[in-house]
Write a protein that holds these residues in place. Structure first.
Motif, PDB file in Angstrom:
ATOM      1  N   ALA A  96      28.313 -64.084  25.704  1.00 50.44           N
ATOM      2  CA  ALA A  96      29.006 -65.297  25.259  1.00 50.44           C
ATOM      3  C   ALA A  96      28.170 -66.553  25.473  1.00 50.44           C
ATOM      4  CB  ALA A  96      30.335 -65.438  26.000  1.00 50.44           C
ATOM      5  N   SER A  97      27.071 -66.438  26.218  1.00 51.71           N
ATOM      6  CA  SER A  97      26.231 -67.595  26.541  1.00 51.71           C
ATOM      7  C   SER A  97      25.238 -67.846  25.418  1.00 51.71           C
ATOM      8  CB  SER A  97      25.483 -67.343  27.853  1.00 51.71           C
ATOM      9  OG  SER A  97      24.599 -68.401  28.145  1.00 51.71           O
ATOM     10  N   LEU A  98      25.308 -69.031  24.835  1.00 54.71           N
ATOM     11  CA  LEU A  98      24.464 -69.364  23.695  1.00 54.71           C
ATOM     12  C   LEU A  98      23.367 -70.347  24.107  1.00 54.71           C
ATOM     13  CD1 LEU A  98      27.302 -69.830  21.054  1.00 54.71           C
ATOM     14  CD2 LEU A  98      25.978 -67.762  21.545  1.00 54.71           C
ATOM     15  N   ASP A  99      22.470 -70.577  23.170  1.00 58.76           N
ATOM     16  CA  ASP A  99      21.436 -71.599  23.339  1.00 58.76           C
ATOM     17  C   ASP A  99      22.132 -72.944  23.146  1.00 58.76           C
ATOM     18  OD1 ASP A  99      19.360 -73.363  23.060  1.00 58.76           O
ATOM     19  OD2 ASP A  99      18.604 -72.525  21.191  1.00 58.76           O
ATOM     20  N   GLU A 100      22.604 -73.552  24.265  1.00 53.81           N
ATOM     21  CA  GLU A 100      23.466 -74.726  24.137  1.00 53.81           C
ATOM     22  C   GLU A 100      22.818 -75.982  24.721  1.00 53.81           C
ATOM     23  OE1 GLU A 100      25.530 -75.828  27.206  1.00 53.81           O
ATOM     24  OE2 GLU A 100      23.874 -74.757  28.110  1.00 53.81           O
ATOM     25  N   ALA A 101      23.644 -77.022  24.851  1.00 56.54           N
ATOM     26  CA  ALA A 101      23.121 -78.364  25.121  1.00 56.54           C
ATOM     27  C   ALA A 101      22.344 -78.464  26.424  1.00 56.54           C
ATOM     28  CB  ALA A 101      24.285 -79.365  25.127  1.00 56.54           C
ATOM     29  N   PHE A 102      22.816 -77.818  27.487  1.00 59.95           N
ATOM     30  CA  PHE A 102      22.152 -78.026  28.774  1.00 59.95           C
ATOM     31  C   PHE A 102      20.682 -77.614  28.735  1.00 59.95           C
ATOM     32  CE2 PHE A 102      20.572 -76.491  32.817  1.00 59.95           C
ATOM     33  CZ  PHE A 102      20.726 -77.630  33.602  1.00 59.95           C
ATOM     34  N   VAL A 103      20.411 -76.406  28.260  1.00 62.58           N
ATOM     35  CA  VAL A 103      19.028 -75.927  28.323  1.00 62.58           C
ATOM     36  C   VAL A 103      18.130 -76.719  27.376  1.00 62.58           C
ATOM     37  CG1 VAL A 103      19.291 -74.093  26.578  1.00 62.58           C
ATOM     38  CG2 VAL A 103      17.578 -73.863  28.400  1.00 62.58           C
ATOM     39  N   ARG A 104      18.660 -77.143  26.225  1.00 64.37           N
ATOM     40  CA  ARG A 104      17.850 -77.956  25.315  1.00 64.37           C
ATOM     41  C   ARG A 104      17.570 -79.331  25.916  1.00 64.37           C
ATOM     42  NH1 ARG A 104      16.805 -76.463  20.087  1.00 64.37           N
ATOM     43  NH2 ARG A 104      17.654 -74.433  19.479  1.00 64.37           N
ATOM     44  N   CYS A 105      18.569 -79.902  26.573  1.00 68.33           N
ATOM     45  CA  CYS A 105      18.350 -81.212  27.199  1.00 68.33           C
ATOM     46  C   CYS A 105      17.529 -81.086  28.480  1.00 68.33           C
ATOM     47  CB  CYS A 105      19.696 -81.870  27.499  1.00 68.33           C
ATOM     48  SG  CYS A 105      20.564 -82.435  26.010  1.00 68.33           S
ATOM     49  N   LEU A 106      17.564 -79.931  29.103  1.00 66.77           N
ATOM     50  CA  LEU A 106      16.719 -79.721  30.286  1.00 66.77           C
ATOM     51  C   LEU A 106      15.248 -79.753  29.878  1.00 66.77           C
ATOM     52  CD1 LEU A 106      16.867 -79.037  33.355  1.00 66.77           C
ATOM     53  CD2 LEU A 106      16.560 -76.631  32.683  1.00 66.77           C
ATOM     54  N   LEU A 107      14.928 -79.138  28.754  1.00 67.21           N
ATOM     55  CA  LEU A 107      13.544 -79.130  28.281  1.00 67.21           C
ATOM     56  C   LEU A 107      13.157 -80.446  27.611  1.00 67.21           C
ATOM     57  CD1 LEU A 107      13.916 -76.091  28.881  1.00 67.21           C
ATOM     58  CD2 LEU A 107      12.542 -75.623  26.860  1.00 67.21           C
ATOM     59  N   ASP A 108      14.139 -81.130  27.046  1.00 69.59           N
ATOM     60  CA  ASP A 108      13.865 -82.400  26.366  1.00 69.59           C
ATOM     61  C   ASP A 108      15.029 -83.353  26.656  1.00 69.59           C
ATOM     62  OD1 ASP A 108      12.870 -84.388  24.729  1.00 69.59           O
ATOM     63  OD2 ASP A 108      13.548 -83.438  22.867  1.00 69.59           O
ATOM     64  N   PRO A 109      15.016 -83.997  27.826  1.00 69.77           N
ATOM     65  CA  PRO A 109      16.175 -84.801  28.256  1.00 69.77           C
ATOM     66  C   PRO A 109      16.326 -86.091  27.462  1.00 69.77           C
ATOM     67  CG  PRO A 109      14.383 -84.987  29.833  1.00 69.77           C
ATOM     68  CD  PRO A 109      13.961 -83.941  28.849  1.00 69.77           C
ATOM     69  N   PRO A 110      17.512 -86.699  27.521  1.00 67.85           N
ATOM     70  CA  PRO A 110      17.722 -88.005  26.863  1.00 67.85           C
ATOM     71  C   PRO A 110      16.788 -89.053  27.465  1.00 67.85           C
ATOM     72  CG  PRO A 110      19.802 -87.034  27.595  1.00 67.85           C
ATOM     73  CD  PRO A 110      18.716 -86.226  28.216  1.00 67.85           C
ATOM     74  N   ARG A 111      16.585 -90.124  26.729  1.00 70.14           N
ATOM     75  CA  ARG A 111      15.710 -91.203  27.224  1.00 70.14           C
ATOM     76  C   ARG A 111      16.308 -91.899  28.435  1.00 70.14           C
ATOM     77  NH1 ARG A 111      14.504 -94.919  22.127  1.00 70.14           N
ATOM     78  NH2 ARG A 111      16.761 -94.589  21.919  1.00 70.14           N
ATOM     79  N   SER A 112      17.629 -91.958  28.485  1.00 69.38           N
ATOM     80  CA  SER A 112      18.315 -92.571  29.624  1.00 69.38           C
ATOM     81  C   SER A 112      19.697 -91.952  29.743  1.00 69.38           C
ATOM     82  CB  SER A 112      18.428 -94.089  29.426  1.00 69.38           C
ATOM     83  OG  SER A 112      19.452 -94.391  28.490  1.00 69.38           O
ATOM     84  N   ARG A 113      20.437 -92.408  30.736  1.00 69.52           N
ATOM     85  CA  ARG A 113      21.790 -91.887  30.909  1.00 69.52           C
ATOM     86  C   ARG A 113      22.816 -92.757  30.195  1.00 69.52           C
ATOM     87  NH1 ARG A 113      26.191 -90.053  33.577  1.00 69.52           N
ATOM     88  NH2 ARG A 113      26.033 -88.052  34.674  1.00 69.52           N
ATOM     89  N   LYS A 114      22.362 -93.757  29.481  1.00 66.20           N
ATOM     90  CA  LYS A 114      23.280 -94.597  28.717  1.00 66.20           C
ATOM     91  C   LYS A 114      23.964 -93.756  27.646  1.00 66.20           C
ATOM     92  CE  LYS A 114      20.640 -98.866  29.391  1.00 66.20           C
ATOM     93  NZ  LYS A 114      19.882 -99.946  28.736  1.00 66.20           N
ATOM     94  N   GLU A 115      25.195 -94.131  27.343  1.00 68.47           N
ATOM     95  CA  GLU A 115      25.975 -93.325  26.415  1.00 68.47           C
ATOM     96  C   GLU A 115      25.297 -93.155  25.068  1.00 68.47           C
ATOM     97  OE1 GLU A 115      30.344 -93.396  24.236  1.00 68.47           O
ATOM     98  OE2 GLU A 115      30.199 -93.913  26.360  1.00 68.47           O
ATOM     99  N   ARG A 116      24.701 -94.209  24.559  1.00 64.09           N
ATOM    100  CA  ARG A 116      24.100 -94.099  23.225  1.00 64.09           C
ATOM    101  C   ARG A 116      22.968 -93.075  23.210  1.00 64.09           C
ATOM    102  NH1 ARG A 116      21.958 -99.485  24.466  1.00 64.09           N
ATOM    103  NH2 ARG A 116      19.723 -99.283  24.937  1.00 64.09           N
ATOM    104  N   ASP A 117      22.179 -93.021  24.301  1.00 62.84           N
ATOM    105  CA  ASP A 117      21.067 -92.066  24.348  1.00 62.84           C
ATOM    106  C   ASP A 117      21.569 -90.639  24.566  1.00 62.84           C
ATOM    107  OD1 ASP A 117      19.122 -94.022  23.958  1.00 62.84           O
ATOM    108  OD2 ASP A 117      18.953 -94.451  26.105  1.00 62.84           O
ATOM    109  N   VAL A 118      22.560 -90.496  25.429  1.00 60.34           N
ATOM    110  CA  VAL A 118      23.124 -89.164  25.676  1.00 60.34           C
ATOM    111  C   VAL A 118      23.828 -88.650  24.422  1.00 60.34           C
ATOM    112  CG1 VAL A 118      24.796 -87.854  27.024  1.00 60.34           C
ATOM    113  CG2 VAL A 118      23.347 -89.565  28.152  1.00 60.34           C
ATOM    114  N   LEU A 119      24.566 -89.519  23.747  1.00 59.60           N
ATOM    115  CA  LEU A 119      25.259 -89.122  22.519  1.00 59.60           C
ATOM    116  C   LEU A 119      24.258 -88.754  21.430  1.00 59.60           C
ATOM    117  CD1 LEU A 119      27.820 -88.785  20.843  1.00 59.60           C
ATOM    118  CD2 LEU A 119      27.714 -91.251  20.329  1.00 59.60           C
ATOM    119  N   SER A 120      23.189 -89.509  21.309  1.00 55.65           N
ATOM    120  CA  SER A 120      22.170 -89.216  20.307  1.00 55.65           C
ATOM    121  C   SER A 120      21.545 -87.851  20.550  1.00 55.65           C
ATOM    122  CB  SER A 120      21.095 -90.305  20.335  1.00 55.65           C
ATOM    123  OG  SER A 120      20.050 -89.982  19.440  1.00 55.65           O
TER     124      SER A 120
END
Length: 311
Positions: free
Chosen positions: A146-170
């Motif tokens: 049931a475990s897919l290639d999801e947001a955490f692992v993709r963001c772990l390898l390529d994290p948002p520019r900042s923790r601001k909502e606009r960057d996290v949402l993007s």
């Protein structure tokens, strides 16, 4: 035709009629007998031809079946031969670490430098699921499926520019739109899939298979894509995310996300040791209602990944 039914003293016309009659009866009896003999001969020939064809066809089919069997066994041995001892025992080791990580929390470990060049460029096997799913081999395998290639692992390898909502949402939107697989990340389910086909027990089933069973095995091996999935068995890092139960007093967002604790671990499989272990709290209420309607879970995951890079 001469016959005992006539003699010289008979009138010529009578003698001729008798001889014609006798000749007609002989011909009528002879023709059916010859026809039956020809039919029996042709039937015998057809039976012999059928036996010869059947024997020849069965020999050809048997040779083709053995050719396919040998080809499949050769493919399995080739893939299996490329794995070392550690890779062959990878499933048991992965399950042991996951079972331990799901037990009583043993505290943070911070021996992994997320900022080091190439730190996450190694071959990774990844799994995420509810913590209660990591209690036994069977439940771990179900969680891996049931475990897919999801947001955490993709963001772990390529994290948002900042923790601001606009960057996290993007970043969350980009993750949802992504279709290309991560080049060095494999699902734990891939390891399970490859493991099944590279065991001696499966080879034994192939050797004993009839034509129908062999066709089924060929299709299953083709779908397993062993050339790719076997790499999950040779992964150097295990990245595991275990979601603890959420706060049932708080309504969940549309995607099921609600405040809860998350355990994140990175295990050095070659060295058999935990390099990183952390327990963090995620809460989608920190995002605007407009953003979290669609992306609450992905935004929490991407923000969590960012926090690990920037403690």
């Amino acid at each position: 035709m001469a016959t005992l039914l006539t003699n010289r003293r008979m009138a010529p016309e009578l003698r001729e009629r008798v001889e014609r009659s006798v000749a007609g009866r002989t011909t009528s009896h002879t023709k059916p007998a010859r026809f039956r003999a020809i039919l029996r001969f042709l039937f015998l020939i057809s039976v012999i031809a059928t036996i010869v064809w059947t024997f020849s066809h069965n020999r050809v089919a048997a040779r083709e079946l053995e050719r396919r069997r040998s080809a499949l066994l050769s493919e399995l041995r080739t893939h299996g031969g490329s794995l070392d001892v550690r890779a062959r025992g990878a499933i048991a080791e992965d399950e042991k670490f996951l079972h331990d990580l799901a037990g009583p929390y043993e505290g943070d470990v911070a021996a992994f430098d997320f900022q080091a060049p190439g730190a996450l460029a190694q071959r990774i096997v990844y799994v995420r699921g509810p913590i209660e799913a990591f209690t036994s081999g069977a439940s771990i395998q179900n969680a891996a499926g049931a475990s897919l290639d999801e947001a955490f692992v993709r963001c772990l390898l390529d994290p948002p520019r900042s923790r601001k909502e606009r960057d996290v949402l993007s970043k969350a939107r980009a993750v949802y739109a992504a279709t290309a697989p991560l080049p060095n990340v494999y699902r734990l389910y891939d390891a399970y899939a490859a493991h099944v086909f590279l065991q001696p027990a499966f080879e034994a089933r192939v050797r004993a298979a009839d034509e129908h069973e062999l066709t089924t095995f060929e299709k299953r091996v083709e779908r397993a894509r062993l050339g790719q999935t076997k790499s999950a068995l040779a992964a150097q890092l295990l990245v595991a995310v275990l979601d603890e139960p959420g706060d049932l007093k708080v309504p969940a967002d549309l995607d099921g996300e609600r405040p809860h604790d998350v355990r994140v671990a990175i295990v050095d499989l070659a060295g058999s040791k935990v390099l990183f272990r952390a327990r963090r709290h995620v809460d989608p209420s920190g995002w605007s209602e407009k953003s979290r309607v669609e992306f609450a879970s992905a935004m929490d995951s991407c923000a969590l990944a960012y926090d690990l890079h920037h403690p």
